[in-house]
Scaffold this motif. Structure first.
Motif, mmCIF file in Angstrom:
data_model
loop_
_atom_site.group_PDB
_atom_site.id
_atom_site.type_symbol
_atom_site.label_atom_id
_atom_site.label_comp_id
_atom_site.label_asym_id
_atom_site.label_seq_id
_atom_site.Cartn_x
_atom_site.Cartn_y
_atom_site.Cartn_z
ATOM 1 N N LEU A 131 51.775 49.338 20.698
ATOM 2 C CA LEU A 131 52.277 49.085 19.547
ATOM 3 C C LEU A 131 53.759 48.880 19.368
ATOM 4 C CD1 LEU A 131 50.047 52.039 17.520
ATOM 5 C CD2 LEU A 131 50.218 49.342 16.878
ATOM 6 N N GLU A 132 54.370 49.580 20.326
ATOM 7 C CA GLU A 132 55.797 49.668 20.458
ATOM 8 C C GLU A 132 56.263 48.177 20.874
ATOM 9 O OE1 GLU A 132 59.721 49.723 21.615
ATOM 10 O OE2 GLU A 132 58.381 49.785 23.100
ATOM 11 N N THR A 133 55.778 47.722 21.889
ATOM 12 C CA THR A 133 56.312 46.400 22.464
ATOM 13 C C THR A 133 55.662 45.101 21.698
ATOM 14 O OG1 THR A 133 54.255 46.302 23.750
ATOM 15 C CG2 THR A 133 56.490 47.487 24.925
ATOM 16 N N ASP A 134 54.972 45.439 20.840
ATOM 17 C CA ASP A 134 54.392 43.934 20.007
ATOM 18 C C ASP A 134 55.442 43.987 18.654
ATOM 19 O OD1 ASP A 134 53.403 42.062 18.809
ATOM 20 O OD2 ASP A 134 51.386 42.745 18.635
ATOM 21 N N GLY A 135 56.662 43.463 18.842
ATOM 22 C CA GLY A 135 57.400 43.472 17.873
ATOM 23 C C GLY A 135 56.998 42.555 16.792
ATOM 24 N N GLY A 136 56.293 41.597 16.958
ATOM 25 C CA GLY A 136 55.568 40.785 15.622
ATOM 26 C C GLY A 136 54.804 41.680 14.882
ATOM 27 N N ARG A 137 54.391 42.851 15.217
ATOM 28 C CA ARG A 137 53.524 43.601 14.422
ATOM 29 C C ARG A 137 54.185 44.861 13.856
ATOM 30 N NH1 ARG A 137 47.660 43.210 15.300
ATOM 31 N NH2 ARG A 137 48.029 43.877 13.158
ATOM 32 N N SER B 85 58.769 41.722 10.292
ATOM 33 C CA SER B 85 58.719 41.572 11.825
ATOM 34 C C SER B 85 58.259 40.222 12.424
ATOM 35 C CB SER B 85 58.165 42.777 12.594
ATOM 36 O OG SER B 85 56.729 42.937 12.315
ATOM 37 N N SER B 86 58.701 39.762 13.303
ATOM 38 C CA SER B 86 58.230 38.458 14.050
ATOM 39 C C SER B 86 58.908 38.465 15.386
ATOM 40 C CB SER B 86 58.826 37.367 13.019
ATOM 41 O OG SER B 86 60.222 37.086 13.134
ATOM 42 N N TRP B 87 58.237 37.318 16.193
ATOM 43 C CA TRP B 87 58.827 36.944 17.469
ATOM 44 C C TRP B 87 59.662 35.615 17.064
ATOM 45 C CZ3 TRP B 87 58.698 40.194 21.074
ATOM 46 C CH2 TRP B 87 57.419 41.059 21.136
ATOM 47 N N GLU B 88 61.193 35.882 17.889
ATOM 48 C CA GLU B 88 62.069 34.777 17.926
ATOM 49 C C GLU B 88 61.868 34.006 19.132
ATOM 50 O OE1 GLU B 88 66.622 34.274 18.890
ATOM 51 O OE2 GLU B 88 66.181 35.174 16.979
ATOM 52 N N ARG B 89 61.313 34.812 20.189
ATOM 53 C CA ARG B 89 60.916 34.281 21.589
ATOM 54 C C ARG B 89 59.781 35.116 22.069
ATOM 55 N NH1 ARG B 89 65.765 33.375 25.066
ATOM 56 N NH2 ARG B 89 65.559 35.725 25.631
ATOM 57 N N GLU B 90 58.817 34.582 22.374
ATOM 58 C CA GLU B 90 57.663 35.407 22.861
ATOM 59 C C GLU B 90 57.604 35.407 24.509
ATOM 60 O OE1 GLU B 90 53.635 34.838 21.066
ATOM 61 O OE2 GLU B 90 54.520 34.006 19.600
ATOM 62 N N ALA B 91 56.886 36.479 25.248
ATOM 63 C CA ALA B 91 56.998 36.331 26.761
ATOM 64 C C ALA B 91 55.594 36.956 26.964
ATOM 65 C CB ALA B 91 58.031 37.459 27.121
ATOM 66 N N ALA B 92 55.383 36.635 28.055
ATOM 67 C CA ALA B 92 54.073 37.410 28.786
ATOM 68 C C ALA B 92 54.357 38.458 29.649
ATOM 69 C CB ALA B 92 53.061 36.389 29.252
ATOM 70 N N PRO B 93 53.644 39.660 29.724
ATOM 71 C CA PRO B 93 52.641 39.910 28.507
ATOM 72 C C PRO B 93 53.440 40.301 27.331
ATOM 73 C CG PRO B 93 53.402 41.829 30.049
ATOM 74 C CD PRO B 93 53.865 40.634 30.694
ATOM 75 N N VAL B 94 52.791 40.443 26.248
ATOM 76 C CA VAL B 94 53.309 40.666 24.724
ATOM 77 C C VAL B 94 54.422 41.446 24.840
ATOM 78 C CG1 VAL B 94 52.923 41.344 22.440
ATOM 79 C CG2 VAL B 94 51.275 39.908 23.726
ATOM 80 N N GLY B 95 55.365 41.267 24.311
ATOM 81 C CA GLY B 95 56.832 41.949 24.602
ATOM 82 C C GLY B 95 57.556 42.075 25.861
ATOM 83 N N GLY B 96 57.070 41.276 26.644
ATOM 84 C CA GLY B 96 57.536 41.427 28.181
ATOM 85 C C GLY B 96 59.117 40.848 28.375
#
Length: 149
Positions: A23-29, A41-52
């Motif tokens: 929950l804490e690392t999934d900034g888009g949610r 909340s949303s992602w400006e830049r995604e990374a793998a794993p989610v929030g990496g």
């Protein structure tokens, strides 16, 4: 040069470290569970794993969306992020969130942060605002994780 300030917020949860971490690392949610502090909340830049490492989340309420970049990531154990440029109310903000499994199956959550005041004499007010926001967000995080466990 401004003074440096820091805070620590501790919580105990019956949820697993994995649930809290997800929950804490999934900034888009974040806006799904961190209201009223985080409305958007949303992602400006995604990374793998989610929030990496390298991911940048935007959280807050437009036009004041904070940009937070993941700088360290230890799956289900530790997440470290820093403000990623304007608008930033403070300088050199760095936060660490620790997820420590408990023998009883729950998790100890420790959220720390530090920053340098942007204008001399404003640090104590900025500290109060940031610490209050993290207290509310961490309480919402724990409540949501426990409902989802």
């Amino acid at each position: 040069m401004g003074k440096t300030f820091g805070f620590e917020v501790n919580r105990t949860s019956t949820a697993t470290a994995a649930t809290l971490f997800r929950l804490e690392t999934d900034g888009g949610r974040w806006s799904d569970w961190a209201k009223p502090v985080i409305v958007q909340s949303s992602w400006e830049r995604e990374a793998a794993p989610v929030g990496g490492v390298g991911a940048i989340r935007r959280v807050g309420l437009w036009p004041l969306l904070m940009r937070e970049e993941t700088i360290e990531y230890e799956q289900d154990r530790r997440h470290v992020y820093a403000f990623a440029g304007p608008p930033a109310p403070v300088k050199d903000y760095r936060a660490e969130v620790f997820f420590t499994p408990r023998d009883d199956g729950g998790t100890d959550l420790r959220w720390t942060g530090s920053f340098t005041e942007s204008l001399p004499g404003t640090g104590s007010v900025q500290l109060a605002v940031l610490k209050t926001a993290i207290r509310v967000i961490s309480a919402r995080l724990v409540a949501t994780a426990e409902r989802n466990s």
